[in-house]
Design a protein around this motif. Structure first.
Motif, short mmCIF file in Angstrom:
data_model
loop_
_atom_site.label_atom_id
_atom_site.label_comp_id
_atom_site.label_asym_id
_atom_site.label_seq_id
_atom_site.Cartn_x
_atom_site.Cartn_y
_atom_site.Cartn_z
N TYR A 23 18.96 6.75 -16.88
CA TYR A 23 19.38 7.79 -17.83
C TYR A 23 19.64 7.16 -19.20
O TYR A 23 20.46 6.26 -19.32
N GLY A 24 18.91 7.62 -20.20
CA GLY A 24 19.01 7.04 -21.54
C GLY A 24 18.14 5.82 -21.71
O GLY A 24 18.00 5.27 -22.80
N SER A 25 17.57 5.36 -20.61
CA SER A 25 16.58 4.30 -20.52
C SER A 25 16.87 3.08 -21.40
O SER A 25 17.97 2.54 -21.36
N LEU A 26 15.87 2.64 -22.16
CA LEU A 26 16.00 1.42 -22.95
C LEU A 26 17.17 1.51 -23.92
O LEU A 26 17.90 0.54 -24.12
N TYR A 27 17.37 2.69 -24.51
CA TYR A 27 18.50 2.87 -25.44
C TYR A 27 19.84 2.65 -24.73
O TYR A 27 20.70 1.93 -25.23
N ALA A 28 20.01 3.26 -23.57
CA ALA A 28 21.26 3.12 -22.84
C ALA A 28 21.48 1.67 -22.41
O ALA A 28 22.60 1.16 -22.46
N TRP A 29 20.41 1.01 -22.00
CA TRP A 29 20.48 -0.39 -21.58
C TRP A 29 21.00 -1.25 -22.73
O TRP A 29 21.92 -2.05 -22.57
N LYS A 30 20.41 -1.06 -23.89
CA LYS A 30 20.79 -1.87 -25.06
C LYS A 30 22.20 -1.50 -25.53
O LYS A 30 22.99 -2.39 -25.89
N TRP B 42 12.66 9.24 -33.16
CA TRP B 42 13.45 8.85 -31.98
C TRP B 42 14.35 7.66 -32.28
O TRP B 42 15.40 7.51 -31.68
N GLY B 43 13.93 6.84 -33.22
CA GLY B 43 14.77 5.71 -33.63
C GLY B 43 16.06 6.14 -34.29
O GLY B 43 17.04 5.40 -34.32
N SER B 44 16.08 7.36 -34.82
CA SER B 44 17.28 7.86 -35.50
C SER B 44 18.38 8.27 -34.51
O SER B 44 19.51 8.52 -34.92
N PHE B 45 18.08 8.30 -33.21
CA PHE B 45 19.07 8.71 -32.22
C PHE B 45 19.93 7.55 -31.71
O PHE B 45 20.77 7.74 -30.83
N VAL B 46 19.70 6.36 -32.23
CA VAL B 46 20.52 5.19 -31.89
C VAL B 46 20.99 4.52 -33.18
O VAL B 46 20.32 4.62 -34.21
N PRO B 47 22.13 3.85 -33.13
CA PRO B 47 22.64 3.22 -34.35
C PRO B 47 21.76 2.06 -34.80
O PRO B 47 21.09 1.42 -34.00
N ASP B 48 21.79 1.80 -36.10
CA ASP B 48 21.02 0.68 -36.63
C ASP B 48 21.49 -0.65 -36.05
O ASP B 48 20.70 -1.60 -35.96
N LEU C 1 27.14 8.48 -16.85
CA LEU C 1 25.80 8.43 -17.45
C LEU C 1 25.82 8.43 -18.97
O LEU C 1 24.82 8.10 -19.60
N GLN C 2 26.92 8.80 -19.57
CA GLN C 2 26.97 8.88 -21.03
C GLN C 2 26.89 7.50 -21.65
O GLN C 2 27.46 6.54 -21.15
N THR C 3 26.17 7.42 -22.77
CA THR C 3 25.93 6.14 -23.42
C THR C 3 27.06 5.74 -24.35
O THR C 3 27.14 4.58 -24.75
N GLY C 4 27.90 6.71 -24.75
CA GLY C 4 28.96 6.42 -25.71
C GLY C 4 28.52 6.60 -27.14
O GLY C 4 29.33 6.45 -28.07
N TYR C 5 27.26 6.92 -27.36
CA TYR C 5 26.78 7.19 -28.71
C TYR C 5 26.46 8.68 -28.78
O TYR C 5 25.46 9.14 -28.21
N ASP C 6 27.34 9.44 -29.44
CA ASP C 6 27.29 10.91 -29.39
C ASP C 6 25.94 11.50 -29.75
O ASP C 6 25.49 12.43 -29.08
N GLN C 7 25.30 11.01 -30.80
CA GLN C 7 24.03 11.59 -31.22
C GLN C 7 22.98 11.47 -30.11
O GLN C 7 22.24 12.41 -29.84
N LEU C 8 22.94 10.34 -29.44
CA LEU C 8 22.00 10.15 -28.34
C LEU C 8 22.41 10.99 -27.14
O LEU C 8 21.58 11.66 -26.53
N ASP C 9 23.70 10.97 -26.79
CA ASP C 9 24.16 11.74 -25.64
C ASP C 9 23.86 13.24 -25.79
O ASP C 9 23.45 13.89 -24.82
N GLN C 10 24.00 13.77 -26.98
CA GLN C 10 23.71 15.19 -27.22
C GLN C 10 22.23 15.49 -27.02
O GLN C 10 21.87 16.52 -26.47
N LYS C 11 21.38 14.58 -27.43
CA LYS C 11 19.94 14.76 -27.26
C LYS C 11 19.56 14.65 -25.78
O LYS C 11 18.80 15.47 -25.26
N LEU C 12 20.11 13.65 -25.11
CA LEU C 12 19.77 13.42 -23.70
C LEU C 12 20.19 14.57 -22.80
O LEU C 12 19.45 14.93 -21.87
N GLU C 13 21.35 15.18 -23.06
CA GLU C 13 21.82 16.23 -22.16
C GLU C 13 20.92 17.46 -22.17
O GLU C 13 20.95 18.26 -21.25
#
Length: 181
Positions: free
Chosen positions: A136-143, A167-173, A33-45
């Motif tokens: 899990y991680g929804s649109l962010y994880a998909w992208k 919320w946009g700050s939880f994914v990379p630019d 389920l982890q997205t591989g982007y630590d900042q997002l994964d920490q928030k999601l958990e």
């Protein structure tokens, strides 16, 4: 008898204290389920359930005959959504759009990160849908998984509605053009 009552009260108090102690604590999120982007994964958990009712983007994309339901508002959906997804909204959940859907069909509900979709999925289950998952991680994880999005016209897009700037700050630019207004 009195001792039994005292023990029940003590157990209830202990369970209450334990539940308070675990609020806001991170859970053990499976690697799938982890997205591989630590900042997002920490928030999601801390925010979304990582249980058997959660699927990763890759798992969701591989499901046969899956129906994707977007649990965001229409202005978010219009910016970008999963290909073929149906918008059901969130504030005023519109389940009329799925009234004729086979209740055993695989359904994956998503939103921006999975918070709203997790709640919408529970409502679908209460209405008799038996094969409902939260992305899990929804649109962010998909992208982040490199999967495509489409706009209101069904054309591929790199725009991503991020709910708001925070919320946009939880994914990379590099994820694409972030939109929140």
């Amino acid at each position: 008898m009195r001792l039994l009552i005292i023990m029940k009260r003590a157990l209830a108090s202990l369970l209450f204290v334990l539940s308070l102690a675990t609020c806001g604590r991170a859970q053990n999120v499976p690697a799938r389920l982890q997205t591989g982007y630590d900042q997002l994964d920490q928030k999601l958990e801390k925010l979304i359930s990582a249980d058997e009712l959660a699927v990763s983007a890759k798992e969701a994309a591989s499901l046969d005959n899956v129906l994707f339901l977007d649990a965001r508002e229409s202005f978010e959906y219009d910016v970008s959504h999963l290909p073929g997804a149906i918008n059901i909204g969130y504030d005023n959940l519109n389940l009329k759009t799925v009234k004729d859907v086979d209740k055993s069909r695989p359904v994956v509900v998503y939103c921006t990160v999975g918070y709203r979709s997790e709640r919408a999925a529970k409502k679908l289950r209460k209405r008799g849908f038996t094969n409902v998952y939260n992305l899990y991680g929804s649109l962010y994880a998909w992208k982040l998984a490199g999967l495509p999005l489409e706009d209101a016209n069904g054309k591929p897009t790199e725009r991503l509605h991020t709910y708001n700037e925070k919320w946009g700050s939880f994914v990379p630019d590099s994820i694409g053009e972030k939109v929140w207004e």
